[in-house]
Enzyme design. Sequence first.
Site, short mmCIF file in Angstrom:
data_model
loop_
_atom_site.label_atom_id
_atom_site.label_comp_id
_atom_site.label_asym_id
_atom_site.label_seq_id
_atom_site.Cartn_x
_atom_site.Cartn_y
_atom_site.Cartn_z
CE LYS A 40 143.59 64.10 -30.86
NZ LYS A 40 142.79 62.92 -31.29
N GLY A 41 142.78 68.23 -25.27
CA GLY A 41 141.72 68.48 -24.31
C GLY A 41 141.25 69.91 -24.15
CD GLU A 96 146.69 71.04 -19.92
OE1 GLU A 96 145.97 71.05 -20.95
OE2 GLU A 96 147.62 70.24 -19.77
CG ASP A 97 142.79 69.35 -20.56
OD1 ASP A 97 143.89 69.49 -19.99
OD2 ASP A 97 142.54 68.39 -21.31
CG ASP A 100 146.28 64.00 -12.88
OD1 ASP A 100 145.85 64.01 -11.72
OD2 ASP A 100 146.47 62.93 -13.51
CE LYS A 128 141.68 64.34 -11.92
NZ LYS A 128 142.07 63.05 -12.53
CG PHE A 149 139.72 59.63 -15.62
CD1 PHE A 149 141.07 59.91 -15.79
CD2 PHE A 149 138.91 59.51 -16.75
CE1 PHE A 149 141.61 60.07 -17.06
CE2 PHE A 149 139.45 59.67 -18.02
CZ PHE A 149 140.80 59.94 -18.18
CB VAL A 150 136.56 64.74 -14.96
CG1 VAL A 150 136.15 64.78 -13.50
CG2 VAL A 150 137.87 65.50 -15.15
CG ASP A 156 140.53 61.62 -24.38
OD1 ASP A 156 141.20 62.34 -23.61
OD2 ASP A 156 141.02 60.63 -24.95
NE ARG A 162 139.48 64.14 -27.66
CZ ARG A 162 140.54 64.21 -26.85
NH1 ARG A 162 140.57 65.07 -25.88
NH2 ARG A 162 141.57 63.40 -27.04
P1 5GP Z 1 149.60 65.72 -15.87
O1 5GP Z 1 150.87 65.77 -16.62
O2 5GP Z 1 149.28 66.98 -15.09
O3 5GP Z 1 149.51 64.49 -15.00
O4 5GP Z 1 148.47 65.43 -16.92
C1 5GP Z 1 147.80 66.39 -17.61
C2 5GP Z 1 147.02 65.75 -18.72
O5 5GP Z 1 146.54 64.47 -18.33
C3 5GP Z 1 145.81 66.57 -19.04
O6 5GP Z 1 146.09 67.53 -20.02
C4 5GP Z 1 144.84 65.50 -19.52
O7 5GP Z 1 145.07 65.27 -20.89
C5 5GP Z 1 145.23 64.26 -18.76
N1 5GP Z 1 144.36 64.08 -17.58
C6 5GP Z 1 144.69 64.21 -16.29
N2 5GP Z 1 143.63 63.98 -15.48
C7 5GP Z 1 142.61 63.69 -16.30
C8 5GP Z 1 141.22 63.39 -16.07
O8 5GP Z 1 140.68 63.32 -14.95
N3 5GP Z 1 140.47 63.17 -17.19
C9 5GP Z 1 140.98 63.23 -18.45
N4 5GP Z 1 140.13 62.99 -19.46
N5 5GP Z 1 142.26 63.52 -18.70
C10 5GP Z 1 143.07 63.75 -17.63
#
Ligand code: 5GP
Length: 174
Positions: A40-41, A96-97, A100, A128, A149-150, A156, A162
């Site tokens: 959703k982000g 993408e938001d 990570d 990140k 964590f943001v 969210d 959000r």
């Molecule tokens: P990844 O697969 O790259 O570890 O994770 C990506 C998803 O994890 C992002 O689309 C988001 O939904 C969530 N995510 C990763 N870091 C953060 C963060 O700092 N804050 C929030 N709210 N969601 C995060």
Amino acid sequence: MENPRVFITRQQISARIADLAEQIRQDYRHKNPLLIGILKGSFVFLSDLIRVLDIPLEVDFIRVSSYGSGKESSGKIEVVHDLTTPIEGREVLVIEDIVDTGLSLSFILDYLRQRNPASLRLCALLDKPSRRKTPVHIDYPGFTIPDRFVVGYGLDFDERYRYLPDICYLEEDE
Ligand code: 5GP
């Protein structure tokens, strides 16, 4: 109780979106791209970006389950809401938001690549890099941020925050 502290202001976000839109507009002006928002982000970022872009484009969404509840990845990824648009032969730009570990994005990019788009690129508002477990190339990166964590601007924590217009850190109250 956590307390959101502003980290990236709405003014900084909109200035960066104007820069990203300028680059994307140059690359996609006559290509009628399909922008795929990852739910959703990304919905707030996507909706601001397309209005600044101001070129003909189409929008679709995909949702994968990656994080369960809380701040840690579950490690298991599956598509829980699929595209409604065929992407074969399309110029696809994934929105993408935050990237990570990169695990959800590399899963999604592989999933989309199997459907033979004409091109496949990625725009991510936040990066990140210190948390990366698998390499992901971001064609249009917004901000590089440290390992904290943001929330806010679509992001969210357990479905909360959000709606915040700025990107914030969560800090524990004294
Ligand atoms: P990844 O697969 O790259 O570890 O994770 C990506 C998803 O994890 C992002 O689309 C988001 O939904 C969530 N995510 C990763 N870091 C953060 C963060 O700092 N804050 C929030 N709210 N969601 C995060």
